[in-house]
Design an enzyme around this catalytic site. Sequence first.
Site, mmCIF file in Angstrom:
data_model
loop_
_atom_site.group_PDB
_atom_site.id
_atom_site.type_symbol
_atom_site.label_atom_id
_atom_site.label_comp_id
_atom_site.label_asym_id
_atom_site.label_seq_id
_atom_site.Cartn_x
_atom_site.Cartn_y
_atom_site.Cartn_z
ATOM 1 C CG HIS A 50 -2.040 -0.944 1.153
ATOM 2 N ND1 HIS A 50 -3.095 -0.897 2.035
ATOM 3 C CD2 HIS A 50 -2.326 -1.959 0.295
ATOM 4 C CE1 HIS A 50 -3.978 -1.823 1.721
ATOM 5 N NE2 HIS A 50 -3.521 -2.494 0.680
ATOM 6 C CD GLU A 52 -1.298 4.484 3.730
ATOM 7 O OE1 GLU A 52 -2.367 5.063 3.982
ATOM 8 O OE2 GLU A 52 -1.224 3.528 2.897
ATOM 9 C CB SER A 77 -8.791 7.133 5.593
ATOM 10 O OG SER A 77 -8.919 6.741 6.932
ATOM 11 C CB CYS A 79 -6.228 -0.181 5.070
ATOM 12 S SG CYS A 79 -4.550 -0.855 5.004
ATOM 13 C CB CYS A 82 -1.517 1.500 6.319
ATOM 14 S SG CYS A 82 -1.179 0.789 4.684
ATOM 15 C CG ASP A 142 -5.574 -1.658 -2.480
ATOM 16 O OD1 ASP A 142 -4.510 -2.275 -2.713
ATOM 17 O OD2 ASP A 142 -5.603 -0.579 -1.876
#
Length: 145
Positions: A50, A52, A77, A79, A82, A142
């Site tokens: 991802h 991040e 935002s 997940c 992360c 995802d």
Amino acid sequence: MDKFLKAAIEEAEHGWQEGGIPIGSVLVHDGQIIGRGHNRRIQKGSTILHGEMDALENAGRLSASVYKNSTLYTTLSPCAMCSGTILLYGIPHVVIAENVNFTGEEELLASRGVKLDIVQDEYCIKMMDTFIKENPKLWNEDIGE
């Protein structure tokens, strides 16, 4: 616009141009970007890259004091995965470009003392909305749906 948020957006755009999901992130310490990345799950066939996670990976191994004095900027935002990493390394501040298209684990982060700044950047909202409408299967993959 904040230069660090702008850098995260540039990362998201880069990921989209590569055929991936347009989420970007940068890790900032002492006014400098020390890690930047974008969602590369599609491009790398990865389960965890991802935006991040890619930014943290690209920052490399850091001392706990660096993480604990850094800010993570992200275009969406975070997940659960992360957010868990943010908590694991003690990153105290997260700037979120938008949470209209997806609201991650903000309550968890806030409950653990992470300062959250949510910008609601119109460009990021539109970029993610467009991507989700054009690629619902990739988007659901995802976010684990």
